[in-house]
Design an enzyme around this catalytic site. Sequence first.
Site, short mmCIF file in Angstrom:
data_model
loop_
_atom_site.label_atom_id
_atom_site.label_comp_id
_atom_site.label_asym_id
_atom_site.label_seq_id
_atom_site.Cartn_x
_atom_site.Cartn_y
_atom_site.Cartn_z
CE LYS A 13 -7.38 2.07 11.03
NZ LYS A 13 -8.86 1.86 11.06
NE ARG A 87 -6.70 -2.77 6.90
CZ ARG A 87 -6.93 -1.46 7.06
NH1 ARG A 87 -5.96 -0.60 7.16
NH2 ARG A 87 -8.17 -1.03 7.11
NE ARG A 126 -15.12 7.83 6.80
CZ ARG A 126 -14.12 6.98 7.00
NH1 ARG A 126 -13.08 7.35 7.72
NH2 ARG A 126 -14.15 5.77 6.49
NE ARG A 132 -12.58 5.54 3.26
CZ ARG A 132 -11.82 5.11 4.25
NH1 ARG A 132 -11.15 5.97 4.98
NH2 ARG A 132 -11.72 3.83 4.52
NE ARG A 143 -13.99 -0.04 5.41
CZ ARG A 143 -14.52 1.17 5.64
NH1 ARG A 143 -15.72 1.49 5.16
NH2 ARG A 143 -13.84 2.05 6.34
P1 AP5 Z 1 -11.43 7.94 11.31
O1 AP5 Z 1 -10.44 8.68 12.11
O2 AP5 Z 1 -11.52 8.20 9.85
O3 AP5 Z 1 -11.30 6.37 11.58
P2 AP5 Z 1 -10.35 5.29 10.93
O4 AP5 Z 1 -10.07 4.30 11.98
O5 AP5 Z 1 -9.21 5.95 10.26
O6 AP5 Z 1 -11.37 4.68 9.88
P3 AP5 Z 1 -11.14 4.22 8.38
O7 AP5 Z 1 -12.48 4.09 7.76
O8 AP5 Z 1 -10.13 5.08 7.68
O9 AP5 Z 1 -10.52 2.80 8.63
P4 AP5 Z 1 -10.22 1.66 7.66
O10 AP5 Z 1 -9.25 0.87 8.41
O11 AP5 Z 1 -11.43 0.98 7.16
O12 AP5 Z 1 -9.65 2.43 6.36
P5 AP5 Z 1 -8.22 2.52 5.69
O13 AP5 Z 1 -8.18 3.77 4.93
O14 AP5 Z 1 -7.15 2.24 6.64
O15 AP5 Z 1 -12.85 8.18 11.99
C1 AP5 Z 1 -14.04 7.66 11.40
C2 AP5 Z 1 -15.19 8.68 11.62
O16 AP5 Z 1 -15.44 8.78 13.02
C3 AP5 Z 1 -14.82 10.09 11.15
O17 AP5 Z 1 -15.96 10.70 10.61
C4 AP5 Z 1 -14.36 10.78 12.44
O18 AP5 Z 1 -14.59 12.17 12.41
C5 AP5 Z 1 -15.22 10.10 13.50
N1 AP5 Z 1 -14.53 9.99 14.80
C6 AP5 Z 1 -13.21 9.76 15.03
N2 AP5 Z 1 -12.95 9.70 16.36
C7 AP5 Z 1 -14.15 9.84 16.99
C8 AP5 Z 1 -14.53 9.85 18.38
N3 AP5 Z 1 -13.65 9.70 19.37
N4 AP5 Z 1 -15.84 10.02 18.67
C9 AP5 Z 1 -16.77 10.18 17.66
N5 AP5 Z 1 -16.45 10.19 16.34
C10 AP5 Z 1 -15.16 10.02 16.00
O19 AP5 Z 1 -8.24 1.30 4.67
C11 AP5 Z 1 -9.14 1.32 3.57
C12 AP5 Z 1 -8.92 0.12 2.68
O20 AP5 Z 1 -7.59 0.16 2.13
C13 AP5 Z 1 -8.99 -1.26 3.35
O21 AP5 Z 1 -10.32 -1.73 3.45
C14 AP5 Z 1 -8.14 -2.09 2.39
O22 AP5 Z 1 -8.86 -2.37 1.23
C15 AP5 Z 1 -7.04 -1.13 2.03
N6 AP5 Z 1 -5.89 -1.23 2.97
C16 AP5 Z 1 -5.48 -0.26 3.84
N7 AP5 Z 1 -4.40 -0.67 4.52
C17 AP5 Z 1 -4.11 -1.93 4.08
C18 AP5 Z 1 -3.11 -2.87 4.41
N8 AP5 Z 1 -2.18 -2.61 5.35
N9 AP5 Z 1 -3.13 -4.06 3.77
C19 AP5 Z 1 -4.05 -4.34 2.82
N10 AP5 Z 1 -5.04 -3.47 2.46
C20 AP5 Z 1 -5.06 -2.28 3.09
MG MG Z 2 -8.44 6.01 8.27
#
Ligand code: AP5
Ligand code: MG
Length: 194
Positions: A13, A87, A126, A132, A143
């Site tokens: 994402k 979410r 990562r 992280r 997660r």
């Molecule tokens: P990356 O692009 O970082 O993937 P991502 O989908 O953004 O993964 P996240 O870990 O950020 O998702 P998440 O939903 O757990 O975290 P968030 O910060 O939203 O890519 C991942 C890796 O893969 C990278 O190393 C990248 O280089 C690699 N990659 C990317 N594309 C690739 C490809 N095509 N091929 C190969 N490799 C690739 O949320 C974190 C926490 O915040 C949640 O757990 C929760 O506690 C809280 N939170 C966030 N939003 C909410 C909400 N709306 N409501 C309540 N709590 C929330």
């Molecule tokens: Mg992310």
Amino acid sequence: MRIVFIGPPGAGKGTQCRRLSAHYTIPHLSTGEMLRKASRDTPVGRVVGAYIDNGQLAPDPLVMRIVRKRLQRNDCRRGSLFDGFPRTVIQSELLDEHLSAMGQKVDIVLDLQVKEAELVERLLARAEVEGRDDDTAETIQRRLHVFRTQTAPVLDYYAGRGLIEQIDGQRTADEVFDEICDRIDTRLRNQEPG
Ligand code: AP5
Ligand code: MG
């Protein structure tokens, strides 16, 4: 144009949103990034940090407060790209309410799909680079469970409105980006003027 980006942890994402935000000149609103920042900079920070570090969702009212505030900024008039938000079904309902009060709506929902084994591999890789706190084997599993149980229903919420574009996220980041742009451009062409 308001785009909701839904996908499990590690689906790409953030990677895609950074590029889409530059390509379409619309702001990238990552609730994960906003909450991580809040966990460092605000008095309620420690509470927020605990949710994130445990791989659990932060409470809906808190998330909505942060998102509503961000949406008031001028750059969001043009549109917004929501990364990892909404979410929960409640967040989806509250976002609809908020947008409709401003005469706006969600235009597209991107459903980025990647198999769990690949997600775990990406996040553990990562962890070596970025460190992280929620990228540990145990928290990644939590997660993923939260995504299946609390976030996947958001897709059902939008499905009836024909907003969803399913994207195969298991290709190179360039291929995924090109596919997403194709889908967005097709929808924009087919949108009624005005
Ligand atoms: P990356 O692009 O970082 O993937 P991502 O989908 O953004 O993964 P996240 O870990 O950020 O998702 P998440 O939903 O757990 O975290 P968030 O910060 O939203 O890519 C991942 C890796 O893969 C990278 O190393 C990248 O280089 C690699 N990659 C990317 N594309 C690739 C490809 N095509 N091929 C190969 N490799 C690739 O949320 C974190 C926490 O915040 C949640 O757990 C929760 O506690 C809280 N939170 C966030 N939003 C909410 C909400 N709306 N409501 C309540 N709590 C929330
Ligand atoms: Mg992310």
